[in-house]
Motif scaffolding. Structure first.
Motif, PDB file in Angstrom:
ATOM      1  N   UNK A  80       0.814  -1.220   0.000  1.00 34.95           N
ATOM      2  CA  UNK A  80       0.000   0.000   0.000  1.00 34.95           C
ATOM      3  C   UNK A  80       0.850   1.273   0.000  1.00 34.95           C
ATOM      4  N   UNK A  81       1.656   1.507   1.011  1.00 35.87           N
ATOM      5  CA  UNK A  81       2.510   2.698   1.047  1.00 35.87           C
ATOM      6  C   UNK A  81       3.915   2.292   1.437  1.00 35.87           C
ATOM      7  N   UNK A  82       4.875   3.146   1.072  1.00 36.27           N
ATOM      8  CA  UNK A  82       6.234   2.954   1.563  1.00 36.27           C
ATOM      9  C   UNK A  82       6.261   3.345   3.041  1.00 36.27           C
ATOM     10  N   UNK A  83       6.937   2.570   3.848  1.00 32.74           N
ATOM     11  CA  UNK A  83       6.940   2.810   5.289  1.00 32.74           C
ATOM     12  C   UNK A  83       8.360   2.674   5.828  1.00 32.74           C
ATOM     13  N   UNK A  84       8.665   3.488   6.813  1.00 29.56           N
ATOM     14  CA  UNK A  84       9.963   3.430   7.477  1.00 29.56           C
ATOM     15  C   UNK A  84       9.975   2.274   8.481  1.00 29.56           C
ATOM     16  N   UNK A  85       9.861   1.071   7.970  1.00 28.79           N
ATOM     17  CA  UNK A  85       9.856  -0.137   8.785  1.00 28.79           C
ATOM     18  C   UNK A  85      11.035  -0.997   8.379  1.00 28.79           C
ATOM     19  N   UNK A  86      11.502  -1.819   9.297  1.00 31.16           N
ATOM     20  CA  UNK A  86      12.538  -2.768   8.908  1.00 31.16           C
ATOM     21  C   UNK A  86      11.984  -3.780   7.925  1.00 31.16           C
ATOM     22  N   UNK A  87      10.687  -4.126   8.085  1.00 32.98           N
ATOM     23  CA  UNK A  87      10.079  -5.132   7.224  1.00 32.98           C
ATOM     24  C   UNK A  87       8.635  -4.763   6.941  1.00 32.98           C
ATOM     25  N   UNK A  88       8.219  -4.893   5.690  1.00 31.20           N
ATOM     26  CA  UNK A  88       6.817  -4.714   5.317  1.00 31.20           C
ATOM     27  C   UNK A  88       6.265  -6.064   4.879  1.00 31.20           C
ATOM     28  N   UNK A  89       4.959  -6.257   5.118  1.00 31.87           N
ATOM     29  CA  UNK A  89       4.319  -7.555   4.908  1.00 31.87           C
ATOM     30  C   UNK A  89       3.156  -7.407   3.932  1.00 31.87           C
ATOM     31  N   UNK A  90       3.047  -8.332   2.998  1.00 30.40           N
ATOM     32  CA  UNK A  90       1.930  -8.383   2.050  1.00 30.40           C
ATOM     33  C   UNK A  90       1.270  -9.746   2.181  1.00 30.40           C
ATOM     34  N   UNK A  91       0.012  -9.753   2.597  1.00 34.45           N
ATOM     35  CA  UNK A  91      -0.760 -10.989   2.667  1.00 34.45           C
ATOM     36  C   UNK A  91      -1.852 -10.934   1.619  1.00 34.45           C
ATOM     37  N   UNK A  92      -1.991 -12.003   0.830  1.00 36.92           N
ATOM     38  CA  UNK A  92      -2.984 -11.990  -0.236  1.00 36.92           C
ATOM     39  C   UNK A  92      -3.276 -13.423  -0.672  1.00 36.92           C
ATOM     40  N   UNK A  93      -4.199 -13.563  -1.589  1.00 38.28           N
ATOM     41  CA  UNK A  93      -4.452 -14.826  -2.284  1.00 38.28           C
ATOM     42  C   UNK A  93      -4.082 -14.610  -3.748  1.00 38.28           C
ATOM     43  N   UNK A  94      -3.275 -15.496  -4.307  1.00 41.39           N
ATOM     44  CA  UNK A  94      -2.820 -15.363  -5.684  1.00 41.39           C
ATOM     45  C   UNK A  94      -3.282 -16.554  -6.505  1.00 41.39           C
ATOM     46  N   UNK A  95      -3.593 -16.276  -7.757  1.00 45.58           N
ATOM     47  CA  UNK A  95      -3.956 -17.348  -8.676  1.00 45.58           C
ATOM     48  C   UNK A  95      -2.697 -18.081  -9.122  1.00 45.58           C
ATOM     49  N   UNK A  96      -2.887 -19.267  -9.670  1.00 44.07           N
ATOM     50  CA  UNK A  96      -1.746 -20.032 -10.168  1.00 44.07           C
ATOM     51  C   UNK A  96      -1.108 -19.298 -11.338  1.00 44.07           C
ATOM     52  N   UNK A  97       0.183 -19.446 -11.474  1.00 45.84           N
ATOM     53  CA  UNK A  97       0.872 -18.824 -12.588  1.00 45.84           C
ATOM     54  C   UNK A  97       2.003 -17.931 -12.137  1.00 45.84           C
ATOM     55  N   UNK A  98       2.378 -17.025 -13.035  1.00 43.25           N
ATOM     56  CA  UNK A  98       3.559 -16.193 -12.845  1.00 43.25           C
ATOM     57  C   UNK A  98       3.171 -14.808 -12.335  1.00 43.25           C
ATOM     58  N   UNK A  99       3.944 -14.319 -11.368  1.00 50.71           N
ATOM     59  CA  UNK A  99       3.735 -12.990 -10.813  1.00 50.71           C
ATOM     60  C   UNK A  99       5.066 -12.246 -10.774  1.00 50.71           C
ATOM     61  N   UNK A 100       5.001 -10.946 -10.921  1.00 49.61           N
ATOM     62  CA  UNK A 100       6.191 -10.092 -10.878  1.00 49.61           C
ATOM     63  C   UNK A 100       6.222  -9.365  -9.545  1.00 49.61           C
ATOM     64  N   UNK A 101       7.328  -9.492  -8.807  1.00 49.91           N
ATOM     65  CA  UNK A 101       7.508  -8.825  -7.526  1.00 49.91           C
ATOM     66  C   UNK A 101       8.561  -7.737  -7.681  1.00 49.91           C
ATOM     67  N   UNK A 102       8.232  -6.535  -7.222  1.00 49.24           N
ATOM     68  CA  UNK A 102       9.174  -5.415  -7.307  1.00 49.24           C
ATOM     69  C   UNK A 102       9.330  -4.784  -5.931  1.00 49.24           C
ATOM     70  N   UNK A 103      10.456  -5.002  -5.261  1.00 52.59           N
ATOM     71  CA  UNK A 103      10.739  -4.295  -4.008  1.00 52.59           C
ATOM     72  C   UNK A 103      11.358  -2.936  -4.319  1.00 52.59           C
TER      73      UNK A 103
END
Length: 646
Positions: free
Chosen positions: A429-452
């Protein structure tokens, strides 16, 4: 004499000496008032029969001293709920006082940036007036908390480095798991936009580790002050005498005293609404430093909670949302490098330069992803342990604002620019001044692109990407062609199909007067960030036995000349892909200044008919997004100290 000889043979840790160098880093906290006021004693010199753990479990709970590390002590409570975690952090069968083989040394393990690290310390502990001045157990003869605190201080560089911190960070360091921080005041900060309390099932309330904190002084409880962390030990729903129902939470204060004046303190008005037998039972459950609050009080007087994901005895994470096991895990390290892979947030045209990862999901299901920025807090060396996961001296205030975005892609028709300009299917959702950010979701089968990414373009740092899922997953870095001289912008791709037709558009190469009859494909270059900014590929659609010799030339033109310009052998191209080659595909990468151009694809001999496709990639300023990113809230450090009577 015998006692002195035995003490002389005990281990003394030269890497974390019993002096001010282990207490202080920069003398910037109230701890600096203790300069020259500390003596270092071994447990057998503090009490008669020291032990690691007392027989009574309530007596083993941490109690805060004059160091502002309530955030660490709250996480220590988690270890008392799981024997497997406790033995992971504090290996069993260590020689203690009074046992043969005792040497005054103790080993601890902490999960740090993807690796379980062993920290060895001696048992000389800081004291004032022959009493521990920092953390301890409720039992004055138990020392597991004081020794763990010392080892954690060594990992960070000094005791002073533990002044102020986040419960979620300590939870991760003591478990190797995942923890989330949820606001109780602003719905937009919660993962679902709803209150925390309905989100956790009864099972998850029992299995998860939960901490709460206050950012400001609660009404009527001035003794608590600001930024203090406490542990949530129990949730229970009880019936009132009027037929209603109230949810109560049992809270533990690491100070070891209740310090709470709400409706459910001892003698509070809340108990009169319950059947006396219920009241007596609930009050009997409270240990030293514990008190009850109801759900309304909790929401009003506390500011946020930290929820640690349950970890099974075989060290599999369990989802706090569904209760499902997340046994399939992948970890990968990466780095943001200025001028190469530190593209900043999605507001920047260079966002596409950030590190990118393929996440392949075997079956549709629940996925938990975290982005952790790795900053070493000490320059000391430690033993790396196999396997439990894969230097700077930064404090929390030096964390970068970070975020993680996820897109569903079709690899066969993948276009990076179009993908990054679309809305992600999941993100932090937003950039945060945290040591670690967490993303919880449900994803469909297949390929996904992750960009940190970091919020600021050019911000450097190392990171660890972690994925936990209900189904098998694959995680790999996206391999891209190196562009070491080119910074900023994204590639835009255009594909043009055409045909050389004998007697019409098959003009041949520049050696022939008919060269200008070849098809003309316009190209407008608008962006030159330095280095390669244009790539052209010509592919002929002929069988291997019928290949023509193909090539192309790029000519600079004005807008009015794009169609009418006479091209002869005397007109010099800006770029040429020659000599013509009998191959399926030819290409050239080049740097062109902003201007208008035309590309003439050709066969070498005139009047050779064939079909072709021309693929043109050129650098552009990244298209504006419909929504601009903004920074999340600044991290709040939990650092409150308890003034201890000695």
């Amino acid at each position: 004499m015998e006692t002195a000889a035995r003490d002389a043979a005990l281990f003394e840790d030269a890497d974390f000496a019993a002096d001010d160098s282990s207490l202080f880093s920069d003398y910037a906290t109230p701890l600096s008032q203790l300069v020259s006021g500390i003596t270092w004693l071994r447990p057998q010199h503090i009490c008669r029969d020291p032990c690691l753990f007392p027989e009574s479990r309530p007596e083993a709970y941490p109690k805060q001293g004059i160091l502002g590390d309530c955030w660490l002590l709250c996480a220590c409570n988690m270890l008392l709920k799981s024997q497997a975690l406790l033995e992971q952090v504090m290996p069993p069968r260590q020689c203690v006082w009074g046992e043969r083989g005792y040497r005054g040394e103790f080993r601890f393990r902490f999960w740090h940036c993807g690796v379980w690290r062993e920290v060895l310390v001696d048992d000389r502990l800081p004291c004032t007036n022959n009493t521990l001045c920092f953390s301890r157990c409720h039992s004055t003869s138990a020392f597991w908390v004081a020794l763990l605190e010392k080892a954690y201080a060594k990992l960070h560089g000094s005791y002073e480095k533990l002044w102020a911190g986040q419960v979620c960070e300590a939870v991760v360091d003591l478990s190797g798991g995942v923890a989330e921080r949820w606001s109780l005041k602003s719905a937009v900060d919660t993962p679902t936009g709803r209150s925390l309390l309905p989100e956790l099932s009864e099972e998850m309330r029992k299995r998860s580790y939960i901490s709460c904190c206050v950012h400001s002084t609660p009404a009527g409880v001035s003794v608590l002050g600001e930024f203090h962390a406490l542990s949530v030990e129990e949730w229970t729903d009880v019936n009132t005498t009027s037929g209603g129902r109230v949810r109560l939470l049992r809270i533990r204060n690491p100070w070891g005293r209740r310090s709470w004046g709400g409706a459910w303190n001892e003698g509070g008005v809340g108990w009169s609404s319950l059947d006396p037998s219920f009241s007596q039972d609930l009050l009997a459950r409270t240990q030293q430093g514990e008190f009850w609050v109801d759900e309304t009080e909790f929401q009003q007087d506390f500011d946020e909670v930290t929820v640690g994901y349950p970890i099974s005895d075989d060290f599999h994470l369990q989802s706090i949302y569904t209760g499902s096991s997340l046994p399939h895990t992948k970890h990968m390290c990466g780095r943001w490098v200025k001028g190469h892979s530190a593209g900043g947030c999605r507001n920047n045209s260079s966002y596409g330069n950030n590190p990118k990862f393929w996440l392949r999901v075997g079956e549709a299901g629940e996925v938990l992803m975290t982005l952790l920025q790795c900053r070493w807090s000490s320059q000391r060396s430690y033993t790396q342990l196999p396997p439990g996961g894969s230097k700077s001296t930064a404090q929390h205030t030096q964390y970068q604002a970070i975020a993680l975005h996820v897109w569903k892609v079709d690899r066969k028709h993948f276009n990076l620019v179009q993908t990054l300009n679309a809305e992600p299917c999941a993100s932090s959702h937003t950039h945060a001044y945290e040591r670690e950010v967490v993303v919880h979701t449900h994803l469909s089968a297949g390929l996904h692109l992750l960009v940190p990414s970091t919020f600021t373009q050019g911000a450097e740092g190392d990171f660890l990407l972690r994925v936990y899922a209900t189904s098998p997953v694959g995680l790999s870095a996206v391999k891209v062609k190196a562009e070491p001289q080119c910074v900023g912008g994204d590639w835009e791709t255009v594909m043009v199909s055409g045909r050389w037709t004998a007697g019409s558009t098959a003009g041949g190469g520049r050696n022939f007067p008919s060269h200008g009859q070849n098809p003309r494909v316009p190209l407008t270059v608008t962006y030159d960030p330095g280095g390669t900014n244009v790539e052209v590929t010509l592919r002929q659609h002929s069988s291997e036995n019928d290949l023509q010799a193909i090539g192309f030339h790029i000519y600079k033109v004005t807008d009015s000349e794009a169609v009418s310009m006479v091209i002869s052998g005397a007109v010099q191209p800006s770029v040429s892909c020659v000599p013509h080659a009998h191959s399926q595909e030819v290409s050239v990468r080049c740097r062109l200044p902003p201007a208008g151009y035309i590309i003439l694809p050709s066969t070498y001999q005139p009047d050779c008919s064939a079909e072709y496709t021309l693929t043109i990639k050129h650098r552009i300023h990244r298209k504006a997004l419909s929504s601009q990113e903004c920074l999340g809230q600044t991290i709040q450090e939990i650092s409150h100290v308890s003034v201890m009577s000695l």
